[in-house]
Design an enzyme around this catalytic site. Sequence first.
Site, PDB file in Angstrom:
ATOM      1  N   HIS A  54      38.307  48.523  43.278  1.00 13.13           N
ATOM      2  CA  HIS A  54      38.593  48.971  41.916  1.00 13.13           C
ATOM      3  C   HIS A  54      39.978  48.468  41.523  1.00 13.13           C
ATOM      4  CE1 HIS A  54      35.669  52.667  41.985  1.00 13.13           C
ATOM      5  NE2 HIS A  54      35.105  51.563  42.464  1.00 13.13           N
ATOM      6  N   GLU A  56      42.550  49.881  40.259  1.00 11.77           N
ATOM      7  CA  GLU A  56      43.658  50.722  40.714  1.00 11.77           C
ATOM      8  C   GLU A  56      43.983  50.470  42.175  1.00 11.77           C
ATOM      9  OE1 GLU A  56      40.784  51.625  39.129  1.00 11.77           O
ATOM     10  OE2 GLU A  56      40.956  53.665  38.403  1.00 11.77           O
ATOM     11  N   CYS A  84      38.462  57.185  39.181  1.00 15.50           N
ATOM     12  CA  CYS A  84      37.474  57.948  39.941  1.00 15.50           C
ATOM     13  C   CYS A  84      38.217  58.753  41.013  1.00 15.50           C
ATOM     14  CB  CYS A  84      36.449  57.004  40.584  1.00 15.50           C
ATOM     15  SG  CYS A  84      37.125  55.980  41.923  1.00 15.50           S
ATOM     16  N   CYS A  87      40.121  56.552  43.600  1.00 13.66           N
ATOM     17  CA  CYS A  87      41.362  55.983  43.078  1.00 13.66           C
ATOM     18  C   CYS A  87      42.411  57.060  42.821  1.00 13.66           C
ATOM     19  CB  CYS A  87      41.075  55.180  41.818  1.00 13.66           C
ATOM     20  SG  CYS A  87      40.077  53.697  42.146  1.00 13.66           S
TER      21      CYS A  87
END
Length: 150
Positions: A54, A56, A84, A87
């Site tokens: 992801h 992040e 999420c 993260c």
Amino acid sequence: MAKTSYMALALEQAEAAAKAGEVPVGAVLVEAGGGAVLARDHNRVEELSDPTAHAEMLVIRAAAQRLGMKRLTAADLYVTLEPCAMCAQAIALARLRRLYFGAYDPKGGGVEHGAMVFRQPTCHHRPEVIGGVEETRCGDLLRGFFRDRR
């Protein structure tokens, strides 16, 4: 540079993700004091065949490696979508100072929705959270991406 300018950089990353066939989420990690960009990236889950790739996670990893430190207490994260739970936990572990995000994510978010990681008693660090930065632009990009895929 204003927070909307950093979010504009994150949106550029999200647009690059969409062009690459990735879910269009972009992130920029910024030095809190001077405003220098420490890392910028977008989702690379498909490209890397890595469910943890992801935006992040990628910017936190890149900045930590670049600076040679696991704690990024003087850094602010700008991301186009509410992080999420995975993260959000990484943000807590990295001890980021502040989180700015664009669109809220009632289905998969882990900050204001779902697990609400920073509100849990087991969370050892709670960054300041500012949601809804450039929310319309961030949300429109995501909605358009998914609409075009259906």
